[in-house]
Design a protein around this motif. Structure first.
Motif, PDB file in Angstrom:
ATOM      1  N   SER A 134     -76.585 -35.702  27.139  1.00 48.51           N
ATOM      2  CA  SER A 134     -76.304 -37.148  27.035  1.00 48.51           C
ATOM      3  C   SER A 134     -76.587 -37.714  25.648  1.00 48.51           C
ATOM      4  CB  SER A 134     -77.089 -37.946  28.093  1.00 48.51           C
ATOM      5  OG  SER A 134     -76.712 -37.526  29.399  1.00 48.51           O
ATOM      6  N   GLY A 135     -76.810 -36.842  24.680  1.00 53.36           N
ATOM      7  CA  GLY A 135     -76.956 -37.312  23.316  1.00 53.36           C
ATOM      8  C   GLY A 135     -75.603 -37.626  22.701  1.00 53.36           C
ATOM      9  N   VAL A 136     -75.561 -38.677  21.897  1.00 55.19           N
ATOM     10  CA  VAL A 136     -74.298 -39.118  21.295  1.00 55.19           C
ATOM     11  C   VAL A 136     -74.329 -38.870  19.789  1.00 55.19           C
ATOM     12  CG1 VAL A 136     -72.714 -41.040  20.947  1.00 55.19           C
ATOM     13  CG2 VAL A 136     -74.034 -40.887  23.067  1.00 55.19           C
ATOM     14  N   THR A 137     -73.306 -38.200  19.285  1.00 53.25           N
ATOM     15  CA  THR A 137     -73.189 -37.969  17.846  1.00 53.25           C
ATOM     16  C   THR A 137     -71.798 -38.383  17.383  1.00 53.25           C
ATOM     17  OG1 THR A 137     -72.468 -35.683  18.206  1.00 53.25           O
ATOM     18  CG2 THR A 137     -74.821 -36.047  17.833  1.00 53.25           C
ATOM     19  N   GLU A 138     -71.732 -38.778  16.131  1.00 49.16           N
ATOM     20  CA  GLU A 138     -70.447 -39.133  15.522  1.00 49.16           C
ATOM     21  C   GLU A 138     -70.044 -38.028  14.568  1.00 49.16           C
ATOM     22  OE1 GLU A 138     -69.629 -42.602  12.664  1.00 49.16           O
ATOM     23  OE2 GLU A 138     -69.097 -43.399  14.642  1.00 49.16           O
ATOM     24  N   ARG A 139     -68.835 -37.539  14.706  1.00 52.04           N
ATOM     25  CA  ARG A 139     -68.411 -36.389  13.919  1.00 52.04           C
ATOM     26  C   ARG A 139     -66.995 -36.562  13.401  1.00 52.04           C
ATOM     27  NH1 ARG A 139     -70.852 -31.079  16.856  1.00 52.04           N
ATOM     28  NH2 ARG A 139     -72.496 -32.065  18.074  1.00 52.04           N
ATOM     29  N   VAL A 140     -66.762 -35.938  12.244  1.00 54.45           N
ATOM     30  CA  VAL A 140     -65.401 -35.803  11.727  1.00 54.45           C
ATOM     31  C   VAL A 140     -64.974 -34.366  11.997  1.00 54.45           C
ATOM     32  CG1 VAL A 140     -63.915 -35.818   9.689  1.00 54.45           C
ATOM     33  CG2 VAL A 140     -65.703 -37.565   9.962  1.00 54.45           C
ATOM     34  N   VAL A 141     -63.871 -34.209  12.706  1.00 49.34           N
ATOM     35  CA  VAL A 141     -63.419 -32.870  13.101  1.00 49.34           C
ATOM     36  C   VAL A 141     -61.976 -32.654  12.659  1.00 49.34           C
ATOM     37  CG1 VAL A 141     -64.983 -32.808  15.067  1.00 49.34           C
ATOM     38  CG2 VAL A 141     -62.647 -33.636  15.389  1.00 49.34           C
ATOM     39  N   TRP A 142     -61.644 -31.364  12.515  1.00 44.78           N
ATOM     40  CA  TRP A 142     -60.283 -30.956  12.179  1.00 44.78           C
ATOM     41  C   TRP A 142     -59.696 -30.267  13.411  1.00 44.78           C
ATOM     42  CZ3 TRP A 142     -61.115 -27.950   6.904  1.00 44.78           C
ATOM     43  CH2 TRP A 142     -61.850 -28.758   6.032  1.00 44.78           C
ATOM     44  N   PRO A 143     -58.990 -30.968  14.251  1.00 39.21           N
ATOM     45  CA  PRO A 143     -58.492 -30.358  15.493  1.00 39.21           C
ATOM     46  C   PRO A 143     -57.402 -29.324  15.217  1.00 39.21           C
ATOM     47  CG  PRO A 143     -57.499 -32.506  15.184  1.00 39.21           C
ATOM     48  CD  PRO A 143     -58.515 -32.351  14.087  1.00 39.21           C
TER      49      PRO A 143
END
Length: 229
Positions: free
Chosen positions: A160-169
């Protein structure tokens, strides 16, 4: 084997050879007479196939020729119908509609006997669980994959931890109970998998990632032990 199936098999054989191959060799592989082979080559040429060569010298197929749908075998038709039905039931609304439209276009140009086979296919897709991820989120992911663009996501992990990420799908996998995005994560500097139902927010950044998706996909397959398709 019907003549339509034999013509399809001949095209596949020619595609495997990059250099001219003798007619006798092709005839033996197809299990037909050399005279029948010459007639089949003439038929394919009349349909637009650029097959260069002549008896005694060998034949080679130049790239660019696509067989019309009437060349599909019965099993290939069944595969197309089943695949389209699965996408229509399991994918997001936009992709589901595209699957229905594609199947309609294919069936419309089939010979009457194969059209009847497609309409009466007994290969069905059973009911599945309704997934939480909305159509718009999936459409955003698919668009980013096609355009090789980054996504900014807010992700809820298993604790249930929330992180913000930039991803390359680079890929989107459809399972019966969830959908999973395979991506390069800038935070972890490695490939990661994200369940779409745990993506809290998503935003397309309109920024291309710095490496080609085909290269990243190959590296991801190697890391996961997934064979090339």
């Amino acid at each position: 084997m019907s003549r339509a199936e034999r013509l399809l098999e001949l095209i596949q054989l020619l595609r495997r050879y990059r250099r001219p191959v003798r007619g006798e060799t092709l005839a033996i592989e197809l299990g037909v007479s050399i005279r029948s082979l010459y007639r089949d080559i003439a038929t394919l040429r009349a349909q637009g196939a650029t097959i260069e060569g002549e008896p005694g010298l060998g034949y080679v197929l130049r790239p660019g020729f696509m067989l019309p749908p009437l060349m599909f075998s019965e099993e290939e038709i069944e595969a197309l119908v089943l695949g389209s039905r699965w996408v229509a039931e399991r994918a997001d609304g936009h992709l589901a509609l595209a699957a229905r439209n594609a199947l309609t276009k294919i069936v419309a140009v089939l010979p009457s006997d194969l059209r009847d086979e497609a309409g009466a296919s007994s290969l069905l897709v059973g009911p599945g669980e309704q997934l939480a991820t909305g159509d718009q989120e999936i459409a955003t992911i698919r668009k980013a994959i096609r355009a090789e663009q980054k996504l900014l996501i807010s992700y809820v992990d298993a604790k249930s931890g929330v992180t913000e990420r930039v991803v390359w799908p680079i890929a989107l996998a459809f399972f019966d109970h969830c959908r999973v995005v395979a991506a390069w994560c800038e935070t972890r500097r490695d490939f990661r998998h994200f369940r779409t139902d745990r993506i809290k927010t998503i935003k397309g950044l309109d920024v291309r990632y710095t490496r080609r998706r085909v290269v990243l996909l190959k590296e991801w397959r190697a890391a996961e032990g997934i064979p090339e398709q």
